[in-house]
Design a protein around this motif. Structure first.
Motif, PDB file in Angstrom:
ATOM      1  N   ILE A   1      58.398  29.300  49.816  1.00  8.99           N
ATOM      2  CA  ILE A   1      58.132  30.512  50.119  1.00  8.99           C
ATOM      3  C   ILE A   1      56.197  30.339  50.951  1.00  8.99           C
ATOM      4  O   ILE A   1      56.162  29.154  50.744  1.00  8.99           O
ATOM      5  CB  ILE A   1      57.614  30.949  48.510  1.00  8.99           C
ATOM      6  CG1 ILE A   1      57.205  29.570  47.363  1.00  8.99           C
ATOM      7  CG2 ILE A   1      58.940  30.860  47.897  1.00  8.99           C
ATOM      8  CD1 ILE A   1      56.556  30.322  46.348  1.00  8.99           C
ATOM      9  N   ILE A   2      56.085  31.192  50.789  1.00  4.27           N
ATOM     10  CA  ILE A   2      54.376  31.119  51.199  1.00  4.27           C
ATOM     11  C   ILE A   2      53.524  32.296  50.586  1.00  4.27           C
ATOM     12  O   ILE A   2      54.558  32.843  50.038  1.00  4.27           O
ATOM     13  CB  ILE A   2      53.912  31.393  53.169  1.00  4.27           C
ATOM     14  CG1 ILE A   2      55.142  33.259  53.235  1.00  4.27           C
ATOM     15  CG2 ILE A   2      55.372  30.720  54.282  1.00  4.27           C
ATOM     16  CD1 ILE A   2      54.222  33.693  54.547  1.00  4.27           C
ATOM     17  N   GLY A   3      52.338  32.172  50.355  1.00  2.67           N
ATOM     18  CA  GLY A   3      51.825  33.318  50.244  1.00  2.67           C
ATOM     19  C   GLY A   3      49.990  32.507  49.254  1.00  2.67           C
ATOM     20  O   GLY A   3      50.240  31.130  49.906  1.00  2.67           O
ATOM     21  N   ASN A   4      48.966  32.967  48.812  1.00  6.48           N
ATOM     22  CA  ASN A   4      48.144  32.858  48.149  1.00  6.48           C
ATOM     23  C   ASN A   4      48.168  32.181  47.100  1.00  6.48           C
ATOM     24  O   ASN A   4      49.093  32.799  45.589  1.00  6.48           O
ATOM     25  CB  ASN A   4      47.400  33.834  48.026  1.00  6.48           C
ATOM     26  CG  ASN A   4      47.125  34.427  49.764  1.00  6.48           C
ATOM     27  OD1 ASN A   4      46.838  33.706  50.590  1.00  6.48           O
ATOM     28  ND2 ASN A   4      46.269  35.399  49.357  1.00  6.48           N
ATOM     29  N   TYR A   5      47.550  30.894  46.897  1.00  8.70           N
ATOM     30  CA  TYR A   5      48.075  30.164  45.578  1.00  8.70           C
ATOM     31  C   TYR A   5      46.523  30.229  44.567  1.00  8.70           C
ATOM     32  O   TYR A   5      45.622  29.695  45.391  1.00  8.70           O
ATOM     33  CB  TYR A   5      48.353  28.825  46.305  1.00  8.70           C
ATOM     34  CG  TYR A   5      48.585  28.116  44.706  1.00  8.70           C
ATOM     35  CD1 TYR A   5      49.481  28.409  43.573  1.00  8.70           C
ATOM     36  CD2 TYR A   5      47.386  26.799  44.195  1.00  8.70           C
ATOM     37  CE1 TYR A   5      49.858  27.645  42.795  1.00  8.70           C
ATOM     38  CE2 TYR A   5      47.758  26.229  43.296  1.00  8.70           C
ATOM     39  CZ  TYR A   5      48.725  26.169  42.270  1.00  8.70           C
ATOM     40  OH  TYR A   5      49.192  25.607  41.461  1.00  8.70           O
ATOM     41  N   ASP A   6      46.823  30.559  43.665  1.00 17.12           N
ATOM     42  CA  ASP A   6      45.717  30.780  42.737  1.00 17.12           C
ATOM     43  C   ASP A   6      45.224  29.844  41.757  1.00 17.12           C
ATOM     44  O   ASP A   6      45.826  30.891  40.657  1.00 17.12           O
ATOM     45  CB  ASP A   6      45.258  31.923  42.926  1.00 17.12           C
ATOM     46  CG  ASP A   6      44.078  32.622  42.259  1.00 17.12           C
ATOM     47  OD1 ASP A   6      43.087  31.601  41.876  1.00 17.12           O
ATOM     48  OD2 ASP A   6      43.283  33.378  41.899  1.00 17.12           O
ATOM     49  N   HIS A   7      45.193  28.520  42.010  1.00 17.15           N
ATOM     50  CA  HIS A   7      45.355  27.501  40.397  1.00 17.15           C
ATOM     51  C   HIS A   7      44.741  27.648  38.857  1.00 17.15           C
ATOM     52  O   HIS A   7      43.799  28.386  39.163  1.00 17.15           O
ATOM     53  CB  HIS A   7      45.283  26.389  40.543  1.00 17.15           C
ATOM     54  CG  HIS A   7      45.532  25.090  39.568  1.00 17.15           C
ATOM     55  ND1 HIS A   7      46.619  24.900  39.580  1.00 17.15           N
ATOM     56  CD2 HIS A   7      44.873  24.848  38.756  1.00 17.15           C
ATOM     57  CE1 HIS A   7      46.841  24.351  38.437  1.00 17.15           C
ATOM     58  NE2 HIS A   7      45.683  23.808  38.020  1.00 17.15           N
ATOM     59  N   LEU A   8      45.256  28.244  38.510  1.00 14.72           N
ATOM     60  CA  LEU A   8      44.854  28.617  36.763  1.00 14.72           C
ATOM     61  C   LEU A   8      43.935  30.140  37.292  1.00 14.72           C
ATOM     62  O   LEU A   8      43.371  30.382  36.111  1.00 14.72           O
ATOM     63  CB  LEU A   8      43.613  27.889  36.338  1.00 14.72           C
ATOM     64  CG  LEU A   8      44.501  26.007  36.112  1.00 14.72           C
ATOM     65  CD1 LEU A   8      42.841  25.368  35.445  1.00 14.72           C
ATOM     66  CD2 LEU A   8      45.488  26.607  35.036  1.00 14.72           C
ATOM     67  N   ASN A   9      44.165  30.655  38.654  1.00 16.94           N
ATOM     68  CA  ASN A   9      43.599  32.736  38.627  1.00 16.94           C
ATOM     69  C   ASN A   9      42.116  31.990  38.750  1.00 16.94           C
ATOM     70  O   ASN A   9      41.819  33.572  37.924  1.00 16.94           O
ATOM     71  CB  ASN A   9      44.445  33.490  37.959  1.00 16.94           C
ATOM     72  CG  ASN A   9      45.526  33.815  37.835  1.00 16.94           C
ATOM     73  OD1 ASN A   9      46.591  32.923  38.608  1.00 16.94           O
ATOM     74  ND2 ASN A   9      46.852  33.491  36.391  1.00 16.94           N
TER      75      ASN A   9
END
Length: 95
Positions: free
Chosen positions: A22-30
């Protein structure tokens, strides 16, 4: 299955049996104001965290090698749909 909220606008770009990229934006723990562009991987419904799909993030250098290899394979096989999908992913990271 629901995907963990750390992945923003994920899109499946490649699938082979249970192996999914998958592709996307990853925001660890928001905590990163929307995160950063990332390539993720999961296998069917694995890995999970409390019953929620939690794709793993692929490091940037490995990401490039994976996408290049998959594009080469798709071109060799003449698979137009996979060529377009992988090219879209490459463009996503280059924009």
């Amino acid at each position: 299955m629901k995907m963990i909220s750390y992945w923003k606008s994920p899109k499946e770009i490649y699938s082979d049996d249970e192996f999914v990229l998958i592709i996307g934006n990853y925001d660890h723990l928001n905590q990163d104001n929307g995160g950063y562009k990332a390539l993720g991987v999961h296998w069917g419904n694995y890995p999970q965290s409390r019953g929620i799909l939690s794709p793993c993030v692929i490091p940037d250098s490995t990401r490039s090698a994976i996408l290049s290899g998959l594009l080469h394979k798709a071109v060799t096989e003449g698979d137009i749909q996979k060529i377009e999908s992988i090219t879209e992913a490459i463009t996503f990271f280059n924009d």
